[in-house]
Write a protein that holds these residues in place. Structure first.
Motif, mmCIF file in Angstrom:
data_model
loop_
_atom_site.group_PDB
_atom_site.id
_atom_site.type_symbol
_atom_site.label_atom_id
_atom_site.label_comp_id
_atom_site.label_asym_id
_atom_site.label_seq_id
_atom_site.Cartn_x
_atom_site.Cartn_y
_atom_site.Cartn_z
ATOM 1 N N ALA A 65 1.121 -1.689 0.076
ATOM 2 C CA ALA A 65 0.250 0.335 -0.152
ATOM 3 C C ALA A 65 0.573 1.583 -0.283
ATOM 4 O O ALA A 65 0.028 2.033 -0.658
ATOM 5 C CB ALA A 65 -0.883 -0.034 1.463
ATOM 6 N N ARG A 66 2.177 1.081 0.752
ATOM 7 C CA ARG A 66 2.588 2.367 0.717
ATOM 8 C C ARG A 66 3.390 2.555 -0.697
ATOM 9 O O ARG A 66 3.761 3.684 -1.231
ATOM 10 C CB ARG A 66 3.778 2.652 1.944
ATOM 11 C CG ARG A 66 3.926 2.055 3.383
ATOM 12 C CD ARG A 66 3.980 1.957 4.517
ATOM 13 N NE ARG A 66 5.173 1.290 4.748
ATOM 14 C CZ ARG A 66 4.853 0.734 5.514
ATOM 15 N NH1 ARG A 66 4.338 0.760 5.961
ATOM 16 N NH2 ARG A 66 5.429 -0.822 5.430
ATOM 17 N N GLN A 69 1.329 4.331 -2.816
ATOM 18 C CA GLN A 69 0.950 5.525 -2.746
ATOM 19 C C GLN A 69 1.404 6.313 -3.216
ATOM 20 O O GLN A 69 1.993 7.321 -4.192
ATOM 21 C CB GLN A 69 1.097 5.944 -1.046
ATOM 22 C CG GLN A 69 0.817 7.069 -0.641
ATOM 23 C CD GLN A 69 -0.788 7.859 -2.144
ATOM 24 O OE1 GLN A 69 -1.813 7.811 -1.795
ATOM 25 N NE2 GLN A 69 -0.621 8.520 -2.738
ATOM 26 N N ASP A 70 3.541 5.406 -3.048
ATOM 27 C CA ASP A 70 4.437 6.647 -3.403
ATOM 28 C C ASP A 70 4.400 6.468 -5.285
ATOM 29 O O ASP A 70 4.475 6.995 -6.345
ATOM 30 C CB ASP A 70 6.005 6.216 -3.373
ATOM 31 C CG ASP A 70 6.907 6.954 -3.550
ATOM 32 O OD1 ASP A 70 7.330 7.585 -3.030
ATOM 33 O OD2 ASP A 70 8.254 5.454 -3.961
ATOM 34 N N VAL A 72 1.726 6.489 -7.125
ATOM 35 C CA VAL A 72 1.020 7.394 -7.801
ATOM 36 C C VAL A 72 1.520 8.368 -7.501
ATOM 37 O O VAL A 72 1.003 9.326 -8.649
ATOM 38 C CB VAL A 72 -0.499 7.474 -6.749
ATOM 39 C CG1 VAL A 72 -1.257 8.487 -6.799
ATOM 40 C CG2 VAL A 72 -1.115 5.831 -7.085
ATOM 41 N N SER A 73 2.065 9.296 -6.293
ATOM 42 C CA SER A 73 2.505 10.525 -6.612
ATOM 43 C C SER A 73 3.449 10.544 -7.403
ATOM 44 O O SER A 73 3.769 11.822 -7.717
ATOM 45 C CB SER A 73 3.509 10.857 -5.298
ATOM 46 O OG SER A 73 2.812 10.636 -3.861
ATOM 47 N N THR A 243 -4.438 3.316 -9.010
ATOM 48 C CA THR A 243 -5.329 3.579 -7.803
ATOM 49 C C THR A 243 -6.186 2.210 -7.453
ATOM 50 O O THR A 243 -6.633 1.951 -6.300
ATOM 51 C CB THR A 243 -6.277 4.567 -8.448
ATOM 52 O OG1 THR A 243 -5.606 5.556 -8.733
ATOM 53 C CG2 THR A 243 -7.858 4.992 -7.627
ATOM 54 N N GLN A 246 -4.494 0.022 -4.955
ATOM 55 C CA GLN A 246 -4.675 0.848 -3.247
ATOM 56 C C GLN A 246 -6.346 0.096 -2.868
ATOM 57 O O GLN A 246 -6.454 -0.254 -1.537
ATOM 58 C CB GLN A 246 -4.374 2.505 -3.606
ATOM 59 C CG GLN A 246 -3.529 2.807 -3.479
ATOM 60 C CD GLN A 246 -3.409 4.434 -3.847
ATOM 61 O OE1 GLN A 246 -3.937 4.713 -4.256
ATOM 62 N NE2 GLN A 246 -2.711 4.681 -2.889
ATOM 63 N N SER A 250 -6.495 -2.605 0.187
ATOM 64 C CA SER A 250 -7.227 -1.746 1.348
ATOM 65 C C SER A 250 -8.875 -2.194 1.758
ATOM 66 O O SER A 250 -8.416 -3.029 3.026
ATOM 67 C CB SER A 250 -7.901 -0.024 1.152
ATOM 68 O OG SER A 250 -8.552 0.031 1.535
#
Length: 302
Positions: A65-66, A69-70, A72-73, A243, A246, A250
């Motif tokens: 998950a981390r 997120q990284d 996506v950034s 996405t 993610q 989740s």
């Protein structure tokens, strides 16, 4: 045959039973205070092993998950740079169209257009060297900027060179799933003489030359815009992939938390009832033992 029950054997049996009752009550108190069925592996080796496996999966899911997120950034940074670059190129195209209308614009006007196009070129170079947390998003795993410039000491011409990409930047979002989160700078902006920077430099030079019709450069501009949009589409697809990952991670995290709770968490109401029953039983055992085991003076003298 009559079995003889001695006072000492009765005493030992009573004490053993009370000790077992007390140990069970201690275990229940420990479970009630911690909220866990398993406080050490010996409590239930099978469930302890299952809990360890679930925690391992939890940690892996949290890391994925981390990573997502990284990623996506990273891709949002790439997408923003590409969108800004497309806007700059659209503006450069509009200026080129104006410059091609030689009947409505004079030399001073063409020179002003050339100056603005050179400004767009420099702004594009800034976009090409966009970074995320100190790393270029268009240079892969290479260190430093995605594009470097060099000035010819004789002619004063500036060349633009893309960094050599040795590998792509990827993020693992599953045991067997990785997603690329950078973009190829050469695919977006070109390289060397074929770069968008050289193109805009040439257009500016053409605008300053009254004998050159810059309309022939429109095809080259459109080609570079199309390359940017193509890479941008790929970036969008990869962003959607992350996405979706993610959302999956989740849901997986919540499922694992529920599974782990089912393995090691107590039923609080049931545990409290059992603890109260053990307390009642222990007190009853103490009372019974006190009535049955009446110590005499001889017991103390022994």
């Amino acid at each position: 045959m009559i079995t003889r029950v001695t006072h000492q054997s009765t005493q030992r049996m009573s004490l053993a039973n009370m000790q077992a009752n007390l140990a069970k009550m201690s275990d229940l108190q420990s479970q009630a205070s911690s909220g866990k069925l398993i406080n050490k592996a010996s409590d239930d080796p099978a469930k302890a092993a299952e809990a360890m496996a679930l925690r391992k999966e939890q940690r892996a899911t949290e890391q994925y998950a981390r990573n997502a997120q990284d990623g996506v950034s990273w891709l949002n940074t790439v997408d923003s740079a590409i969108q800004s670059s497309v806007d700059f190129m659209q503006r450069a195209r509009d200026l080129t169209v104006q410059g091609a209308n030689t009947g409505a614009i004079g030399a001073a006007g063409r020179d002003a257009l050339a100056v603005e196009i050179e400004g767009i070129r420099d702004a594009l170079l800034g976009q090409a060297n966009t970074t995320y947390i100190g790393r270029s998003v268009f240079a892969g795993t290479a260190n430093g900027s995605a594009f470097t410039t060099a000035t010819d000491p004789v002619t004063g011409d500036v060349s633009y060179t893309a960094a050599t990409v040795h590998g792509t930047v990827e993020r693992r979002v599953g045991e067997n799933t990785t997603v690329r989160v950078d973009a190829d700078g050469a695919a977006v902006f070109g390289d060397g003489a074929a770069s968008v920077f050289s193109l805009l430099t040439n257009i500016a030079a053409d605008l300053r030359n009254p004998g050159v019709n810059v309309s022939t450069r429109l095809t080259e501009i459109d080609s570079r815009i199309q390359s940017m949009l193509s890479v941008g589409s790929s970036v969008g697809a990869r962003t959607n992939q992350l996405t979706a990952a993610q959302d999956t991670l989740s849901n997986q995290s919540m499922t694992l938390a529920s599974d782990l709770s089912g393995v090691e968490d107590i039923d609080l109401a049931q545990t409290i009832i059992e603890l109260q029953m053990q307390e009642v039983g222990y007190k009853a055992a103490l009372g019974a033992a006190a009535r049955v085991l009446q110590p005499s003076l001889m017991d103390y003298l022994q």
